[in-house]
Design a protein around this motif. Structure first.
Motif, mmCIF file in Angstrom:
data_model
loop_
_atom_site.group_PDB
_atom_site.id
_atom_site.type_symbol
_atom_site.label_atom_id
_atom_site.label_comp_id
_atom_site.label_asym_id
_atom_site.label_seq_id
_atom_site.Cartn_x
_atom_site.Cartn_y
_atom_site.Cartn_z
ATOM 1 N N THR A 248 -77.581 29.124 37.814
ATOM 2 C CA THR A 248 -77.917 30.549 37.667
ATOM 3 C C THR A 248 -77.472 31.111 36.320
ATOM 4 O OG1 THR A 248 -77.764 30.793 40.044
ATOM 5 C CG2 THR A 248 -77.679 32.829 38.769
ATOM 6 N N ALA A 249 -76.256 30.805 35.887
ATOM 7 C CA ALA A 249 -75.770 31.379 34.620
ATOM 8 C C ALA A 249 -76.618 30.887 33.448
ATOM 9 C CB ALA A 249 -74.298 31.031 34.404
ATOM 10 N N ALA A 250 -76.993 29.603 33.469
ATOM 11 C CA ALA A 250 -77.829 29.069 32.384
ATOM 12 C C ALA A 250 -79.184 29.764 32.401
ATOM 13 C CB ALA A 250 -77.995 27.558 32.546
ATOM 14 N N SER A 251 -79.740 29.943 33.603
ATOM 15 C CA SER A 251 -81.053 30.575 33.712
ATOM 16 C C SER A 251 -81.003 32.014 33.200
ATOM 17 C CB SER A 251 -81.501 30.524 35.179
ATOM 18 O OG SER A 251 -82.843 30.862 35.294
ATOM 19 N N VAL A 252 -79.970 32.754 33.573
ATOM 20 C CA VAL A 252 -79.847 34.150 33.102
ATOM 21 C C VAL A 252 -79.811 34.176 31.571
ATOM 22 C CG1 VAL A 252 -78.281 36.134 32.954
ATOM 23 C CG2 VAL A 252 -78.729 35.068 35.172
ATOM 24 N N ALA A 253 -78.955 33.343 30.987
ATOM 25 C CA ALA A 253 -78.791 33.387 29.525
ATOM 26 C C ALA A 253 -80.064 32.927 28.809
ATOM 27 C CB ALA A 253 -77.591 32.530 29.121
ATOM 28 N N LEU A 254 -80.759 31.928 29.364
ATOM 29 C CA LEU A 254 -81.989 31.442 28.721
ATOM 30 C C LEU A 254 -83.106 32.481 28.825
ATOM 31 C CD1 LEU A 254 -81.897 27.753 30.047
ATOM 32 C CD2 LEU A 254 -81.565 28.485 27.668
ATOM 33 N N VAL A 255 -83.234 33.089 30.003
ATOM 34 C CA VAL A 255 -84.291 34.072 30.231
ATOM 35 C C VAL A 255 -84.028 35.349 29.424
ATOM 36 C CG1 VAL A 255 -85.076 35.647 32.059
ATOM 37 C CG2 VAL A 255 -85.067 33.182 32.466
ATOM 38 N N ALA A 256 -82.747 35.694 29.275
ATOM 39 C CA ALA A 256 -82.383 36.944 28.575
ATOM 40 C C ALA A 256 -82.834 36.925 27.118
ATOM 41 C CB ALA A 256 -80.880 37.173 28.665
ATOM 42 N N ARG A 257 -83.028 35.745 26.561
ATOM 43 C CA ARG A 257 -83.497 35.662 25.166
ATOM 44 C C ARG A 257 -84.896 36.231 24.985
ATOM 45 N NH1 ARG A 257 -81.983 29.268 24.253
ATOM 46 N NH2 ARG A 257 -79.736 29.527 23.995
ATOM 47 N N ALA A 333 -69.628 43.263 26.207
ATOM 48 C CA ALA A 333 -68.223 42.846 26.309
ATOM 49 C C ALA A 333 -68.020 41.451 25.715
ATOM 50 C CB ALA A 333 -67.794 42.843 27.776
ATOM 51 N N PRO A 334 -66.906 41.259 25.011
ATOM 52 C CA PRO A 334 -66.650 39.923 24.470
ATOM 53 C C PRO A 334 -66.494 38.897 25.582
ATOM 54 C CG PRO A 334 -64.873 41.472 23.895
ATOM 55 C CD PRO A 334 -65.851 42.221 24.714
ATOM 56 N N ARG A 335 -67.064 37.733 25.385
ATOM 57 C CA ARG A 335 -66.931 36.669 26.379
ATOM 58 C C ARG A 335 -66.959 35.331 25.674
ATOM 59 N NH1 ARG A 335 -71.469 35.541 24.957
ATOM 60 N NH2 ARG A 335 -73.496 36.340 25.460
ATOM 61 N N VAL A 336 -66.339 34.354 26.307
ATOM 62 C CA VAL A 336 -66.339 32.989 25.782
ATOM 63 C C VAL A 336 -67.190 32.151 26.726
ATOM 64 C CG1 VAL A 336 -64.911 30.970 25.252
ATOM 65 C CG2 VAL A 336 -64.037 33.287 24.799
ATOM 66 N N VAL A 337 -68.143 31.417 26.167
ATOM 67 C CA VAL A 337 -68.991 30.528 26.967
ATOM 68 C C VAL A 337 -68.631 29.103 26.603
ATOM 69 C CG1 VAL A 337 -71.359 29.761 27.329
ATOM 70 C CG2 VAL A 337 -70.870 32.195 27.130
ATOM 71 N N ARG A 338 -68.298 28.312 27.616
ATOM 72 C CA ARG A 338 -67.816 26.967 27.288
ATOM 73 C C ARG A 338 -68.411 25.950 28.257
ATOM 74 N NH1 ARG A 338 -64.419 25.786 31.008
ATOM 75 N NH2 ARG A 338 -64.057 27.508 32.410
ATOM 76 N N GLY A 339 -68.011 24.684 28.045
ATOM 77 C CA GLY A 339 -68.357 23.616 28.975
ATOM 78 C C GLY A 339 -69.852 23.399 29.106
ATOM 79 N N GLU A 340 -70.263 23.069 30.335
ATOM 80 C CA GLU A 340 -71.655 22.696 30.564
ATOM 81 C C GLU A 340 -72.627 23.833 30.235
ATOM 82 O OE1 GLU A 340 -72.361 20.936 34.450
ATOM 83 O OE2 GLU A 340 -74.525 21.097 34.106
ATOM 84 N N LEU A 341 -72.173 25.076 30.415
ATOM 85 C CA LEU A 341 -73.077 26.193 30.103
ATOM 86 C C LEU A 341 -73.399 26.221 28.608
ATOM 87 C CD1 LEU A 341 -74.696 28.628 30.985
ATOM 88 C CD2 LEU A 341 -72.615 30.007 30.891
ATOM 89 N N SER A 342 -72.402 25.937 27.767
ATOM 90 C CA SER A 342 -72.728 25.929 26.335
ATOM 91 C C SER A 342 -73.645 24.757 25.994
ATOM 92 C CB SER A 342 -71.485 25.983 25.443
ATOM 93 O OG SER A 342 -70.549 25.079 25.857
ATOM 94 N N ASP A 343 -73.569 23.642 26.758
ATOM 95 C CA ASP A 343 -74.525 22.538 26.543
ATOM 96 C C ASP A 343 -75.954 23.011 26.834
ATOM 97 O OD1 ASP A 343 -72.359 20.923 26.102
ATOM 98 O OD2 ASP A 343 -72.452 19.893 28.035
ATOM 99 N N TRP A 344 -76.131 23.680 27.955
ATOM 100 C CA TRP A 344 -77.473 24.185 28.307
ATOM 101 C C TRP A 344 -78.007 25.083 27.189
ATOM 102 C CZ3 TRP A 344 -80.891 23.571 32.390
ATOM 103 C CH2 TRP A 344 -80.443 22.839 33.483
ATOM 104 N N LEU A 345 -77.137 25.967 26.704
ATOM 105 C CA LEU A 345 -77.616 26.947 25.726
ATOM 106 C C LEU A 345 -77.840 26.305 24.358
ATOM 107 C CD1 LEU A 345 -75.592 30.082 26.829
ATOM 108 C CD2 LEU A 345 -77.801 29.221 27.612
ATOM 109 N N ALA A 346 -77.068 25.264 24.053
ATOM 110 C CA ALA A 346 -77.233 24.609 22.752
ATOM 111 C C ALA A 346 -78.475 23.721 22.732
ATOM 112 C CB ALA A 346 -75.994 23.771 22.439
ATOM 113 N N GLN A 347 -78.812 23.132 23.886
ATOM 114 C CA GLN A 347 -79.895 22.127 23.873
ATOM 115 C C GLN A 347 -81.264 22.697 24.191
ATOM 116 O OE1 GLN A 347 -78.960 18.440 25.949
ATOM 117 N NE2 GLN A 347 -76.791 18.707 25.515
ATOM 118 N N LEU A 348 -81.324 23.941 24.645
ATOM 119 C CA LEU A 348 -82.638 24.519 25.001
ATOM 120 C C LEU A 348 -82.946 25.743 24.137
ATOM 121 C CD1 LEU A 348 -82.444 24.213 28.876
ATOM 122 C CD2 LEU A 348 -83.893 22.893 27.354
#
Ligand SMILES: Cc1cc2nc3c(=O)[nH]c(=O)nc-3n(C[C@H](O)[C@H](O)[C@H](O)COP(=O)(O)O)c2cc1C
Length: 348
Positions: A248-257, A333-348
């Protein structure tokens, strides 16, 4: 072949008590850390969680996501949860209205406007069913329940595992585009637990769809639900694909673009902290399906109310602790995105 009401009854029992979560996959909201502000200079009671969504004011950015209809039990569930949405200022989603097409008497189980006259009410229909219907027929279904908008659900993964499921998914985009153009109420393109990718978001955007519910992976696995009901080869396919989907978090961030007007973040959400995280990475509203149902079943209307009060208190706590006075501030708000979620966002 199971009829719709038997299937809906199975779905409720499995969603309440069954082993229907993802095996290993999570929503990945745990990869979003909101940054603590030790000097927030805010008063808890002055925090504003309201917003206007699809033309209606919500007191809190919460959707009780579409689940059911078509049986007496569904009627009780819809009416109790819709009355909570009315009381607390949430949005409420009905389950698939397909049952009304087969049996007009089923309409009573979707009738909630008398207990939720002001709530943002979302109707629901599968894209495969909608493709076979005229726009006037779909509009009649929406009008019958007094919905403010129609969720058109996309669920190819669960259909493939369902014994009686659909097998032909052609024409989905054309159907959505037609409904956006002709229906007269807003259309929400909604997944059901496998998530929307950036590529799907791009195709939806190109056809003028402005509202989505990502319904991502990490909460209820609809492949798992159908696996329990399936036999033979389909059961095997269900076991293999149980964890299929975009967290869900990956989908939200990808769709929000892609700049949608409304992004409902449903799929595995059961805390106000996860709603705060979803909004910080681009959602408009957090949606809760199975956890709402379980709270209602375990504790009746009072138990469900207590559950939602906790969710709201957690959202307010998160907002205070990041120094966000309102939802617009939470979005920045400031946030840190790490781990597998940053992989999803970096590769797509
Ligand atoms: C009992 C139950 C029935 C559901 N029926 C529908 C439906 O008819 N139409 C639909 O779009 N989604 C349906 N869903 C999917 C939810 O709206 C949601 O997308 C999905 O369950 C993920 O959210 P969760 O992890 O909070 O359960 C149903 C969910 C549940 C738990």
């Amino acid at each position: 072949m199971a009829d719709i009401s038997t299937r809906k009854a199975d779905h409720l029992d499995l969603a309440i008590q069954g082993d229907v979560g993802f095996r290993h996959k999570t929503t990945l909201f745990e990869c979003v850390t909101l940054v603590h502000d030790a000097l927030p200079e805010l008063e808890l009671d002055a925090i504003d969680t309201s917003s206007v969504v699809l033309g209606k004011k919500l007191s809190a950015p919460i959707l009780i996501a579409g689940m059911t209809g078509g049986t007496d039990r569904a009627e009780r569930i819809n009416r109790e949860l819709a009355s909570i949405a009315e009381e607390r200022g949430y949005a409420f989603g009905l389950g698939s209205q397909r049952a009304i097409l087969k049996n007009p008497a089923a309409l009573a189980s979707y009738t909630v406007r008398d207990v939720a006259p002001n709530a943002l009410l979302l109707g629901n229909l599968g894209v495969v069913q909608a493709a076979k219907m005229s726009t006037n027929e779909v509009a009649a279904l929406t009008a019958q329940v007094g919905a403010d908008a129609l969720c058109v659900h996309l669920n190819p993964a669960m259909e493939l595992v369902q014994n009686e499921g659909d097998r032909d998914f052609r024409g989905g985009l054309d159907t959505l585009e037609r409904l956006v153009r002709e229906l007269g109420v807003p259309v929400v393109a909604k997944e059901t637990g496998s998530g929307l990718s950036g590529s799907v978001a791009e195709r939806l955007k190109a056809r003028a769809i402005r509202h989505v519910d990502v319904s991502g992976a990490g909460g209820t696995s609809w492949v798992a639900v159908e696996m329990h009901r399936a036999e033979g080869v389909k059961r095997g396919v269900g076991e293999t694909f149980r964890d299929w989907g975009i967290p869900t978090a990956a989908s939200v961030a990808l769709v929000a673009r892609h700049g949608f007007d409304t992004v409902f973040a449903t799929g595995g959400i059961s805390t106000g902290l996860d709603i705060a995280r979803a909004i910080a990475i681009g959602a408009t509203v957090g949606g809760i399906a199975r956890a709402s149902l379980q709270a209602l079943e375990a504790g009746g209307r009072d138990g469900a109310l207590a559950f939602f009060e906790r969710v709201e208190a957690e959202l307010r706590a998160a907002m205070l602790l990041v120094g966000a006075r309102n939802l617009a501030a939470l979005r920045k708000a400031p946030r840190v995105v790490r781990g597998e979620l940053s992989d999803w966002l970096a590769q797509l």
